[in-house]
Design an enzyme around this catalytic site. Structure first.
Site, mmCIF file in Angstrom:
data_model
loop_
_atom_site.group_PDB
_atom_site.id
_atom_site.type_symbol
_atom_site.label_atom_id
_atom_site.label_comp_id
_atom_site.label_asym_id
_atom_site.label_seq_id
_atom_site.Cartn_x
_atom_site.Cartn_y
_atom_site.Cartn_z
ATOM 1 C CE1 TYR A 58 -3.177 -2.893 0.299
ATOM 2 C CE2 TYR A 58 -3.533 -2.440 2.531
ATOM 3 C CZ TYR A 58 -3.520 -3.101 1.314
ATOM 4 O OH TYR A 58 -4.959 -4.390 1.329
ATOM 5 C CE1 TYR A 216 -10.494 -6.551 -1.527
ATOM 6 C CE2 TYR A 216 -9.428 -8.201 0.190
ATOM 7 C CZ TYR A 216 -10.154 -7.764 -1.628
ATOM 8 O OH TYR A 216 -9.583 -8.501 -2.622
ATOM 9 C CD GLU A 220 -18.603 -2.999 -4.699
ATOM 10 O OE1 GLU A 220 -17.345 -2.867 -4.724
ATOM 11 O OE2 GLU A 220 -18.459 -4.899 -4.649
#
Length: 327
Positions: A58, A216, A220
């Site tokens: 990330y 997760y 959306e």
């Protein structure tokens, strides 16, 4: 929402956690001031959102670095998870993808996993992780056997560097293989009212084996917050442009669905995002719901979902409405 156990690890945590993919910045999400991200993480912990999830990829380490700064002096108040198995220290035969100009590869060998964890511990300023996930699974088991991957996890567990074993983006066969090779406490998978593929095999299997599911993208990527419109446009490179649910026909169905629940939002005095989080947590219980957030305002809105208990009648109505979409 009551705390629930992560598999059989003995770690109990509220169902709502905070994801920090977007905090990593980069092309996918756009950058922001670290001080804003740190404030958001700290606010989450104050509000009882104490499962903080990150990953080296990330922002190419940036998310872990920010999380480490945010949790200074607060490590004992959180359940902290990160991931391994994606790296760019060297090449492997299993190319994953290119992130902001850097080629990333899958490597689930024992040596690489141990190196991944040492780096994560330094960036996160801690000497242990509550949960370690394999981020993506190998596409060549002859190169990285599950037994070797689990050997690394069991070594780390024996050293006190991890408390629970996780795997992300898996198939039922991988879940069974992990269990056979030494253990699995939790899987992390995409799951929302618009993306429900885990319900067919993975969720029943996890319930059977006592493995937790951490979901997760339950909102959306913001589509289910009610803040997205048919006119919303995203820049080139945005992950939303590749998300099928953001395409016109599916987006319209999702927005119509949310509009039809406005009376429920009024009944429970909550936002549309709150309602979706509460439904997801209740419908697939026991499930941990992982919501991304970049600001204190987003964190505060997400936290309100923990106060909602939907009636059986409203849960049934929402499920019927979702099935009627025929996505």
């Amino acid at each position: 929402m009551k705390s629930i156990e992560i598999g059989t690890s003995g770690i109990f945590v509220p169902p709502l956690g905070m994801g920090t993919w977007a905090i990593g910045g980069g092309t996918w999400w756009g950058d922001q001031e670290d001080s804003i991200s740190i404030a958001a993480i700290q606010r989450a912990v104050d509000l009882g959102i104490v499962w903080i999830d990150t990953a080296p990829i990330y922002g190419l380490f940036h998310s872990e670095e920010v999380v480490g700064k945010a949790l200074a002096g607060r490590r004992d108040k959180v359940v902290l998870s990160t991931k391994c198995g994606l790296q760019w220290r060297h090449t492997t035969p299993l190319y994953h993808k290119t992130v902001d100009g850097t080629d990333v590869y899958r490597d689930l060998s024992k040596q690489s996993i141990l190196e991944d964890v040492e780096g994560s511990l330094k960036r996160l300023h801690t000497d242990y992780l509550d949960v370690l996930y394999t981020h993506w699974q190998t596409t060549d088991l002859s190169l990285y056997p599950v037994e070797e991957t689990l050997d690394a996890f069991l070594t780390l567990k024996a050293q006190g560097k991890i408390r629970a074993i996780g795997a992300s983006n898996v198939t039922p066969d991988f879940v069974r293989a992990y269990r056979a090779a030494g253990g699995l406490d939790v899987i992390q998978e995409k799951y929302s009212i618009l993306t429900r593929r885990v319900e067919s095999e993975l969720l029943p299997l996890c319930r059977e084996l006592g493995v937790s599911l951490q979901a997760y993208s339950p909102l959306e990527q913001g589509l289910l917050t009610g803040k997205v419109t048919m006119e919303s446009v995203y820049p080139p490179g945005s992950t939303r442009n590749a998300n099928p649910n953001f395409q016109p026909e599916r987006r319209r169905k999702a927005l119509d669905l949310l509009k039809g629940w406005e009376d429920l939002c009024a009944k429970y005095n909550c936002s549309k995002g709150n309602l979706v989080i509460a439904f997801t947590a209740a419908h697939a219980a026991p499930v941990h719901v992982l919501c991304g957030a970049r600001t204190t305002q987003q964190v505060e809105d997400n936290a309100h979902a923990m106060e909602i208990t939907l009636s059986k009648e409203d849960l049934a109505r929402m499920e019927q409405d979702i099935q009627a979409l025929q996505l």
